[in-house]
Design a protein around this motif. Structure first.
Motif, PDB file in Angstrom:
ATOM      1  N   TYR A 182      30.061  76.622  18.118  1.00 13.03           N
ATOM      2  CA  TYR A 182      30.247  77.887  18.834  1.00 13.03           C
ATOM      3  C   TYR A 182      31.382  77.721  19.844  1.00 13.03           C
ATOM      4  O   TYR A 182      31.572  76.636  20.419  1.00 13.03           O
ATOM      5  CB  TYR A 182      28.956  78.280  19.559  1.00 13.03           C
ATOM      6  N   MET A 183      32.134  78.793  20.014  1.00 12.18           N
ATOM      7  CA  MET A 183      33.188  78.827  21.022  1.00 12.18           C
ATOM      8  C   MET A 183      32.713  79.691  22.189  1.00 12.18           C
ATOM      9  O   MET A 183      32.340  80.857  21.987  1.00 12.18           O
ATOM     10  CB  MET A 183      34.488  79.386  20.438  1.00 12.18           C
ATOM     11  N   VAL A 184      32.755  79.106  23.404  1.00 11.52           N
ATOM     12  CA  VAL A 184      32.295  79.798  24.608  1.00 11.52           C
ATOM     13  C   VAL A 184      33.521  80.145  25.458  1.00 11.52           C
ATOM     14  O   VAL A 184      34.360  79.270  25.717  1.00 11.52           O
ATOM     15  CB  VAL A 184      31.315  78.932  25.416  1.00 11.52           C
ATOM     16  N   GLN A 185      33.628  81.398  25.885  1.00  9.47           N
ATOM     17  CA  GLN A 185      34.749  81.854  26.700  1.00  9.47           C
ATOM     18  C   GLN A 185      34.231  82.496  27.985  1.00  9.47           C
ATOM     19  O   GLN A 185      33.110  83.028  28.024  1.00  9.47           O
ATOM     20  CB  GLN A 185      35.615  82.857  25.917  1.00  9.47           C
ATOM     21  N   LYS A 186      35.070  82.467  29.021  1.00  8.83           N
ATOM     22  CA  LYS A 186      34.741  83.056  30.326  1.00  8.83           C
ATOM     23  C   LYS A 186      35.846  84.030  30.715  1.00  8.83           C
ATOM     24  O   LYS A 186      37.004  83.886  30.309  1.00  8.83           O
ATOM     25  CB  LYS A 186      34.586  81.975  31.392  1.00  8.83           C
TER      26      LYS A 186
ATOM     27  N   PHE B 257      39.275  83.200  28.771  1.00  4.40           N
ATOM     28  CA  PHE B 257      39.747  81.830  28.631  1.00  4.40           C
ATOM     29  C   PHE B 257      38.640  81.001  27.985  1.00  4.40           C
ATOM     30  O   PHE B 257      37.459  81.198  28.274  1.00  4.40           O
ATOM     31  CB  PHE B 257      40.115  81.225  29.993  1.00  4.40           C
ATOM     32  N   THR B 258      39.041  80.063  27.101  1.00  7.17           N
ATOM     33  CA  THR B 258      38.065  79.224  26.396  1.00  7.17           C
ATOM     34  C   THR B 258      37.547  78.145  27.328  1.00  7.17           C
ATOM     35  O   THR B 258      38.325  77.342  27.854  1.00  7.17           O
ATOM     36  CB  THR B 258      38.704  78.590  25.152  1.00  7.17           C
ATOM     37  N   ALA B 259      36.230  78.136  27.514  1.00  5.46           N
ATOM     38  CA  ALA B 259      35.594  77.109  28.342  1.00  5.46           C
ATOM     39  C   ALA B 259      35.137  75.920  27.486  1.00  5.46           C
ATOM     40  O   ALA B 259      35.302  74.763  27.871  1.00  5.46           O
ATOM     41  CB  ALA B 259      34.397  77.696  29.090  1.00  5.46           C
ATOM     42  N   LEU B 260      34.558  76.201  26.300  1.00  2.00           N
ATOM     43  CA  LEU B 260      34.156  75.164  25.350  1.00  2.00           C
ATOM     44  C   LEU B 260      34.656  75.580  23.972  1.00  2.00           C
ATOM     45  O   LEU B 260      34.338  76.674  23.494  1.00  2.00           O
ATOM     46  CB  LEU B 260      32.629  74.998  25.332  1.00  2.00           C
TER      47      LEU B 260
ATOM     48  N   THR C 141      26.410  74.343  29.646  1.00  2.00           N
ATOM     49  CA  THR C 141      26.619  74.520  31.086  1.00  2.00           C
ATOM     50  C   THR C 141      28.114  74.619  31.334  1.00  2.00           C
ATOM     51  O   THR C 141      28.876  73.740  30.893  1.00  2.00           O
ATOM     52  CB  THR C 141      26.027  73.343  31.870  1.00  2.00           C
ATOM     53  N   ILE C 142      28.528  75.666  32.019  1.00  2.00           N
ATOM     54  CA  ILE C 142      29.932  75.873  32.360  1.00  2.00           C
ATOM     55  C   ILE C 142      30.121  75.476  33.816  1.00  2.00           C
ATOM     56  O   ILE C 142      29.427  76.001  34.701  1.00  2.00           O
ATOM     57  CB  ILE C 142      30.367  77.327  32.137  1.00  2.00           C
TER      58      ILE C 142
ATOM     59  N   ARG D  47      31.141  85.117  26.868  1.00  6.10           N
ATOM     60  CA  ARG D  47      30.892  85.527  25.484  1.00  6.10           C
ATOM     61  C   ARG D  47      30.960  84.295  24.590  1.00  6.10           C
ATOM     62  O   ARG D  47      31.617  83.296  24.912  1.00  6.10           O
ATOM     63  CB  ARG D  47      31.883  86.589  25.027  1.00  6.10           C
ATOM     64  N   VAL D  48      30.267  84.396  23.406  1.00  2.00           N
ATOM     65  CA  VAL D  48      30.149  83.259  22.491  1.00  2.00           C
ATOM     66  C   VAL D  48      30.450  83.729  21.073  1.00  2.00           C
ATOM     67  O   VAL D  48      29.908  84.754  20.611  1.00  2.00           O
ATOM     68  CB  VAL D  48      28.732  82.639  22.560  1.00  2.00           C
ATOM     69  N   PHE D  49      31.332  82.959  20.340  1.00  2.00           N
ATOM     70  CA  PHE D  49      31.639  83.189  18.922  1.00  2.00           C
ATOM     71  C   PHE D  49      30.964  82.105  18.090  1.00  2.00           C
ATOM     72  O   PHE D  49      30.860  80.946  18.518  1.00  2.00           O
ATOM     73  CB  PHE D  49      33.151  83.114  18.652  1.00  2.00           C
ATOM     74  N   ALA D  50      30.513  82.487  16.888  1.00  2.00           N
ATOM     75  CA  ALA D  50      30.005  81.508  15.922  1.00  2.00           C
ATOM     76  C   ALA D  50      31.145  81.104  14.978  1.00  2.00           C
ATOM     77  O   ALA D  50      32.042  81.903  14.689  1.00  2.00           O
ATOM     78  CB  ALA D  50      28.843  82.087  15.133  1.00  2.00           C
ATOM     79  N   GLU D  51      31.121  79.859  14.469  1.00  2.00           N
ATOM     80  CA  GLU D  51      32.197  79.346  13.604  1.00  2.00           C
ATOM     81  C   GLU D  51      31.603  78.619  12.412  1.00  2.00           C
ATOM     82  O   GLU D  51      30.677  77.813  12.543  1.00  2.00           O
ATOM     83  CB  GLU D  51      33.103  78.399  14.392  1.00  2.00           C
TER      84      GLU D  51
END
Length: 508
Positions: A334-338, A347-350, A359-360, A372-376
């Protein structure tokens, strides 16, 4: 008299050419040639020849009789006519008149290329020597096993080095040979060592699955699927495709079979085309099977139930659930953005988080953030993302700064030489240096002495100290300048000294 005797010898000479014409037909003539050889006495009768010479005046009337007289005296008369038989030796002269070209050499590497139930195909290579006029072609001959009768298969020579003999009987054994033909004649034939059995060569069916198809074949939705799978088998095998023991849907899948391969084609793949396809190749009960595993994938759906669990200091804890639709492919991460409320940019946090929580950290105090979170999966990121319903406000916290107490260190130290002086030898008139190293705090005072006598202000000596390195330059020394030199360091905590010996030599 001697002249007369020579004339009768000339008279029979013309008669001799008349008789040679019949003599070649008579084979006794050569036997007569052999008789004079063992009887050299035949040459002695010239004495009795004189009396006949006197009778020669009557010879004109008796001229028709010389023929019998010649037979009556065979030994003396047949000796001279024998040489005329030898002039017939030009009979072999026609040989140089026929300069025949040499025949070509044998064809090379005669081999069987293919055998069927009523034909055999041969291949060979051109002979090394073809002659000046070149080849007219090749003649192929066959002979049944056990027979010696060779039969030409082709009536006219041909130049190809490959030939198929047709209309043969199934089960026959035949010997085969090939001749090269030119104007000089036919070559020595090239013959197969073993007879050829005319029957169909059966080859068991075998599927040669390409390496990249032995694993799951992955395609994206909308891509074309074009797969070619080669196989072996003789006679031509029967090819059967199935999916789940059911025939294929020919409206979506096209199958094209040849003698050596089968082609599986889908114009635009859909997820419903995923699955395991069974390929069977059959020949008269013999069968070989292979499986083609196709997976058609697409981007996954968004994660579910994204929650903002906790906010403390400049940290935030998030949690979510996997997407309902994984796109027919395993979720890789998963890609986590803030997003900062002030800028509004994401901006991509993870970049790739493999768990469903994270944890951010390192958030700016006083700012408000959304997440927000994207699945990959193997196809890429989900088209949509799960967004937190609430925001995280990073509050300022009161902290009291207490400076760390650093204990003071006593840096005072008496003088101590870390590098002593070393003995030196120099030559008169050449300046030389003496070196040593010292440490101490406060910085010690340096005193140079010669033979226990302090060196004061003397232009011959130059004393220096830099970063604890003490040096004494002795300018153009003389033998008088030799002796014991001492460096002494003194500070309030103590003193230390080192010394060395200096020799000044006089060049001879």
């Amino acid at each position: 008299m001697t002249g007369k005797t020579t004339r009768p010898a000339a008279d029979p000479a013309p008669a001799a050419p008349k008789e040679p014409a019949p003599t070649p037909k008579k084979e006794p003539a050569p036997t007569r040639k052999k008789e004079p050889a063992p009887a050299p006495a035949a040459e002695e009768p010239p004495a009795p020849e004189h009396p006949p010479a006197e009778e020669q005046p009557t010879a004109p009337a008796d001229e028709p009789a010389p023929v019998p007289t010649a037979e009556a005296t065979p030994t003396p008369e047949e000796g001279p006519p024998a040489p005329p038989a030898e002039p017939q030796a030009p009979a072999p002269e026609p040989k140089p008149e026929k300069p025949k070209a040499e025949p070509p050499s044998s064809p090379l590497s005669l081999a069987v290329e293919e055998v069927s139930e009523n034909s055999v195909t041969l291949t060979w290579k051109a002979p090394e020597q073809t002659g000046r006029s070149g080849l007219d072609g090749y003649i192929v001959e066959i002979c049944k096993d056990g027979s010696t009768d060779w039969t030409a298969v082709n009536q006219e020579p041909f130049l190809s080095t490959r030939y198929a003999i047709q209309d043969l009987g199934s089960g026959d054994k035949i010997h085969v040979r090939v001749k090269a033909v030119s104007t000089g004649g036919a070559s020595v034939p090239a013959t197969l060592e073993q007879p050829v059995l005319i029957r169909e060569i059966l080859q068991l069916p075998r599927i040669r699955m390409p390496r990249y198809l032995r694993q799951t074949y992955v395609r994206h939705v909308g891509d074309a699927v074009n797969v070619m799978i080669p196989f072996q088998g003789k006679p031509q095998p029967k090819v059967i495709w199935t999916k789940g023991d059911q025939p294929l849907d020919t409206s979506r899948i096209n199958i094209r079979n040849t003698e050596k391969d089968t082609i599986f084609y889908i114009r635009e793949a859909q997820r419903s085309d995923s699955g395991k396809y069974e390929l069977a190749v059959q020949i008269n009960g013999a069968e070989d099977k292979a499986t083609l595993d196709i997976r058609v994938i697409e981007p996954p759906g968004p994660p579910q139930n994204l929650k903002l669990l906790d906010v403390w200091g400049f940290n935030v804890a998030l949690e979510w659930s996997p997407p309902m639709d994984n796109g027919n492919s395993e979720i890789k991460g998963y890609m986590v953005q803030k997003s900062d409320k002030k800028s509004g940019k994401w901006f991509t946090a993870l970049e790739r988080c493999t768990r469903t929580s994270c944890t951010i950290s390192d958030l700016i105090i006083g700012n408000t953030y959304s997440f927000r979170v994207f699945a990959e999966n193997a196809c890429g990121l989900s088209e949509k993302a799960a967004v937190t319903s609430g925001v995280a406000h990073i509050k300022k916290t009161k902290t009291a700064y207490q400076p760390e107490k650093i204990p003071q260190r006593d840096m005072m130290e008496p003088p101590k030489f870390t590098q002593p002086l070393t003995d030196r030898t120099t030559t008169r008139g050449y300046s030389t240096h003496l070196f040593c190293c010292v440490r101490g705090f406060p910085q010690p005072k340096i005193i140079w002495m010669k033979n226990q006598m302090e060196i004061r202000e003397d232009p011959k000596y130059i004393a220096m100290i830099e970063q604890g390195v003490c040096s004494l330059e002795i300018r153009k020394p003389s033998p008088f300048d030799g002796g014991i030199y001492t460096c002494k360091a003194v500070n309030p905590l103590g003193e230390a000294s080192v010394d060395c010996k200096l020799d000044v030599k006089v060049p001879q």
